[in-house]
Design a protein around this motif. Sequence first.
Motif, PDB file in Angstrom:
ATOM      1  N   ILE A  85      86.137   6.095  27.047  1.00 19.01           N
ATOM      2  CA  ILE A  85      84.762   6.880  27.800  1.00 19.01           C
ATOM      3  C   ILE A  85      85.351   6.292  29.167  1.00 19.01           C
ATOM      4  O   ILE A  85      85.444   5.288  29.678  1.00 19.01           O
ATOM      5  N   PRO A  86      85.697   8.089  30.122  1.00 15.20           N
ATOM      6  CA  PRO A  86      86.240   7.504  31.576  1.00 15.20           C
ATOM      7  C   PRO A  86      85.079   6.756  32.548  1.00 15.20           C
ATOM      8  O   PRO A  86      83.714   6.772  32.066  1.00 15.20           O
ATOM      9  N   ASN A  87      86.053   5.713  33.458  1.00 15.16           N
ATOM     10  CA  ASN A  87      85.052   5.338  34.506  1.00 15.16           C
ATOM     11  C   ASN A  87      85.129   6.456  35.134  1.00 15.16           C
ATOM     12  O   ASN A  87      85.623   6.735  36.648  1.00 15.16           O
ATOM     13  N   HIS A  88      83.487   6.973  35.848  1.00 15.73           N
ATOM     14  CA  HIS A  88      83.290   7.779  36.260  1.00 15.73           C
ATOM     15  C   HIS A  88      82.852   7.425  38.073  1.00 15.73           C
ATOM     16  O   HIS A  88      83.397   7.925  38.824  1.00 15.73           O
ATOM     17  N   LEU A  89      83.045   6.108  38.237  1.00 16.65           N
ATOM     18  CA  LEU A  89      83.199   4.959  39.653  1.00 16.65           C
ATOM     19  C   LEU A  89      84.636   5.493  39.577  1.00 16.65           C
ATOM     20  O   LEU A  89      84.967   5.830  40.752  1.00 16.65           O
ATOM     21  N   ALA A  90      85.748   5.161  39.085  1.00 15.36           N
ATOM     22  CA  ALA A  90      86.751   5.048  39.547  1.00 15.36           C
ATOM     23  C   ALA A  90      87.054   6.639  40.207  1.00 15.36           C
ATOM     24  O   ALA A  90      87.884   6.866  40.713  1.00 15.36           O
ATOM     25  N   LEU A 135      79.858   2.951  45.094  1.00 14.31           N
ATOM     26  CA  LEU A 135      81.160   3.319  44.133  1.00 14.31           C
ATOM     27  C   LEU A 135      82.799   2.572  44.122  1.00 14.31           C
ATOM     28  O   LEU A 135      82.969   1.708  43.124  1.00 14.31           O
ATOM     29  N   LEU A 190      83.067  -0.499  41.639  1.00 21.64           N
ATOM     30  CA  LEU A 190      85.176  -0.787  41.150  1.00 21.64           C
ATOM     31  C   LEU A 190      85.667  -1.284  41.570  1.00 21.64           C
ATOM     32  O   LEU A 190      85.980  -2.274  40.349  1.00 21.64           O
ATOM     33  N   GLN A 213      76.897   8.319  26.574  1.00 27.40           N
ATOM     34  CA  GLN A 213      77.542   8.601  27.021  1.00 27.40           C
ATOM     35  C   GLN A 213      78.554   8.081  28.658  1.00 27.40           C
ATOM     36  O   GLN A 213      78.872   7.525  29.071  1.00 27.40           O
ATOM     37  N   LEU A 259      77.026   5.408  29.742  1.00 20.15           N
ATOM     38  CA  LEU A 259      78.521   4.110  30.153  1.00 20.15           C
ATOM     39  C   LEU A 259      79.376   4.799  30.928  1.00 20.15           C
ATOM     40  O   LEU A 259      80.363   4.061  31.740  1.00 20.15           O
ATOM     41  N   GLY A 260      79.640   5.364  31.049  1.00 20.05           N
ATOM     42  CA  GLY A 260      80.912   6.563  31.997  1.00 20.05           C
ATOM     43  C   GLY A 260      80.797   5.284  33.728  1.00 20.05           C
ATOM     44  O   GLY A 260      80.993   5.978  34.930  1.00 20.05           O
ATOM     45  N   TYR A 261      79.309   5.325  33.832  1.00 20.20           N
ATOM     46  CA  TYR A 261      78.483   4.206  34.874  1.00 20.20           C
ATOM     47  C   TYR A 261      78.961   2.940  35.347  1.00 20.20           C
ATOM     48  O   TYR A 261      78.698   1.758  35.915  1.00 20.20           O
ATOM     49  N   HIS A 262      79.167   2.779  33.838  1.00 13.75           N
ATOM     50  CA  HIS A 262      79.667   0.836  33.774  1.00 13.75           C
ATOM     51  C   HIS A 262      78.551   0.124  33.828  1.00 13.75           C
ATOM     52  O   HIS A 262      77.943  -0.208  35.057  1.00 13.75           O
TER      53      HIS A 262
END
Lengths: 360, 360
Positions: A61-66, B65, B69, B124, B127-130
Motif C-alpha cells: 500500500i503506497p505511503n501517502h505521506l511520502a 507529513l 515520514l 486501504q 492505511l496509506g496514511y500509516h
Amino acid sequence: MKEPRYSGVNLNSKRRATLSDVARRAGVSPVTVSRALRHPEMVSEDLRQRIDAAVRLLNYIPNHLASALASTRTQIVGVIVPSLTNGVFDDYLGAIQDVLNPAGFQVLVSNVRYSDQLEEKAIQTLLGYHPEAIIIAGVDQTERSRDLLRHSGVPVVQTMDITDDPIDLNIGLDHTAAGAAAVRYLYEQGHRKIAHLTARADPRARRRHAGYQRAMDELGLSSEGLVALQPRPSDIEMGGTLFAEVLARVPDVSAVFTCNDDLALGVLFECQRRGIRVPDDVAVIGFNDLDFCVASVPTLSTVSTERLKMGTWAAETILEIVRGSGKRPAKTQIDVGFSILSRGSTAVAATKAEKRARTA
Amino acid sequence: MKEPRYSGVNLNSKRRATLSDVARRAGVSPVTVSRALRHPEMVSEDLRQRIDAAVRLLNYIPNHLASALASTRTQIVGVIVPSLTNGVFDDYLGAIQDVLNPAGFQVLVSNVRYSDQLEEKAIQTLLGYHPEAIIIAGVDQTERSRDLLRHSGVPVVQTMDITDDPIDLNIGLDHTAAGAAAVRYLYEQGHRKIAHLTARADPRARRRHAGYQRAMDELGLSSEGLVALQPRPSDIEMGGTLFAEVLARVPDVSAVFTCNDDLALGVLFECQRRGIRVPDDVAVIGFNDLDFCVASVPTLSTVSTERLKMGTWAAETILEIVRGSGKRPAKTQIDVGFSILSRGSTAVAATKAEKRARTA
DNA sequence: TGGGCGATTGACAGCGCTTTCATTTGCTCC
DNA sequence: GGAGCAAATGAAAGCGCTGTCAATCGCCCA
C-alpha cells in the motif's frame, strides 16, 4: 513466553512493504513501479503485470505521506464544521465527500464544537497536513484564524453564511433576511404575538434572531416577553422549556419561530403535553428542514436552506481550482438563498379544511 | 492584468516557511529548531526564544507529513464508521476525539455508509496514511478487509458489536441478546402480539432481529405478520410506514420493538395520526436512547447502549498500546452490555396513574 | 592546571516517494 | 545501412523533517 507486540510500533518485527520492495520483487527499478501505479499507460504491458503481481503478493500500500511529500500534492482537503450532532452538517459533509472522494481527495474533518479557540487550533493542525484547500463553515472566524487561512496560500471556502468581507470564496445565505422572512410569513398568516426561541447563540443563530427583531420592529410589533434565549447547545427538550418560559410571560402567544428544527419539535411536544393545539392555538416554524419535519404530527413548517448545494459547490469549486492549476473561478461568491416551507404546523385554512373532511 | 492565483498550487510564488527557513532566520541549525519545537527542555532558554520569535515571524507551521515520514510516528488514528447521519456515531466519535486529540493524535474519519465495498476502500486509503491504530465499527468486515487490517501491523479495535473471532481488540455488546431482552421485557408487561420493525439490514440490526425471533420462539409466540422489514436506510417517516404494514396484517398488535429510535419515533407519530394511544393501545420500544427519547410524548422506552464508553475505551486502549511501545493491554475484549430504559411508551400502571391524577 | 563530565549544538543520513533528465532500445526512413 | 526519433526504463536528487552520533563548550574537582 514473549508478549505479543504490534509491528507498527515495534521496529524489529517485519515492516510494511515499500516501493523498493516491490521493485526488487518485480525486477525493475523503483521509479518504474511508481510509474506503473500513477501512470500505468507509461509502462509496458509486460512490466505492469509483473509489478501488479508483486504489489498483490507483498500487500503493498503506497505511503501517502511520502508520496505527498515528494510530489507536494497532498490530495487532502480540510473541512471544519462546528458540530456533527447537528443533522445539518451530516448532509453537508456527505455532499462534500461525494464530490471529493471520487476525485481522489481525502477529506480531513475537524469538529470545532462552536468554539473559536478550537477553531484556531484546528486550522493550525489542518495546515500542518498541507491541505490543498480548506472549507470552513461560517464567516465569523477570529482575526488570527483569518490570518492563518490567508497566509496558508490555499483556496478557502467559507460556507453556510454570507459576508461582505470573505477570506476568499464564499457560499451561503443571509440569515438575518431568513429570520425576518419567517416572521413576515407568520405575520401574513395573521399572527401578531410572534415568539422567538434560540439556543447556543452561534453567529448564524444570532443573525436569525436579529432578523426576527428587525422584522418585528418594521411590522410595528412588540417582542416584549416573546424572546427566550439559552446559551447552552440546543436539543429537543430545550424547545419545550423555552416555550414554557414564553408561555408564562405571554399566555396568548400565537406563533413561535425557533432558531432550528430541534427546538421546534420540542415546542410541538410541549404543546402536546399541555393540550395546546398546533397550529390552531399556536403556529410553529423551525429552521433547516431536517428529516423529521415531514414526519412529525403535525408536519413542521420550516425555513429550508440549501446545505447540499453549499457543500457541493464548495467541493466542485475547489476541484476546479486545483485542476486548473490555481486559477480562480469566475464566481467567487454565491448567495443560495432560502425558502419557507409551509406545512402543517402553520397551516391556517388547510387545517380547518382537513378537519372538516375528517369529521365528515 | 494577471489573474490571481493560489500560491499553494502555483509554484513560482512565495512558498510556506520550512524548518530551515526558521533556522536561518534564528541563526541556528535546523536540528536545533526541530528540538526547540519537539523537546523544548533540551534547548537553552536563549535559543528557544530566538527560535520562537522566528517561528512567529515566518508564520511557520511544521509540515506534519515530513515529520511523520522522518519519525515514523504519524500521530494519526483511523476511525471507520458506517454512518454520520445516525446520532449514535456522533457521540461515539466525539468520545474518541475527546481522548485522542488532547494526546496529540489526529483522527482520520471515514464514513463508509454501510457498504462493505466502501469499507474495503476506506481501509486501504486509511492505511496509506500509516495510522498508528484503527478503530472500526462492527465485527462483520469482509475477508479482504480483515486481511488488510491484520497485515497492517497496527492495533485494531472493533467496536459496537462483539464476536468470538475478533481481528484484534474488541469492545461491544451482544445485539442478539439485546433484541431478545427487549421482547422479554414487553412480554413481562403483558404483551403477546409483539411486532418488530427493522430497516437497512446492517449486521447489528439483523442480530437484533434474530434476537427478537429467538425470544418469540422461546416464549412460544408467533411472529406471523408481525415483522416489517425495509432494506432502505431508516428514517423517522419509515417507522410510520412499517407500522402501518403490520397494522394492516395484525390489527390487534399490542407492542412494537423497532431496530432503532428513529423508527420508534415514527411509530409514535403514526399512532398519533391514527388516534392510537401509546402506551394504552400499543406499546413502543426503540433502540439506542437518542436525545429525543426523553423529549417525545410519551417519552420513548428504548434499549440503551454504552456508545460513549465504547469510544472512550477504544481510544484509551490505543493510547496505552502506543505509549507502552506496542505492548498489548491486559484486557482485549469487553462486553459493555445494554440496559432497558422503561419510559412512557411502554408504561403500564404508571400511565393510568398519571391519567387519574390529571383528570382528578 | 588538566582531565573529565554534563549540557548544548550541529552534521549526516535517511524516511518512501516523485520529478527531472539521461540512457537504452527498437524502429522508421531515405 | 546509418541517422533520427519515439518509447521505455533508470539514475540521481530532493521533498521537509527527525534520529543518531559526533563535536563543542563550559565548569568542576583532584
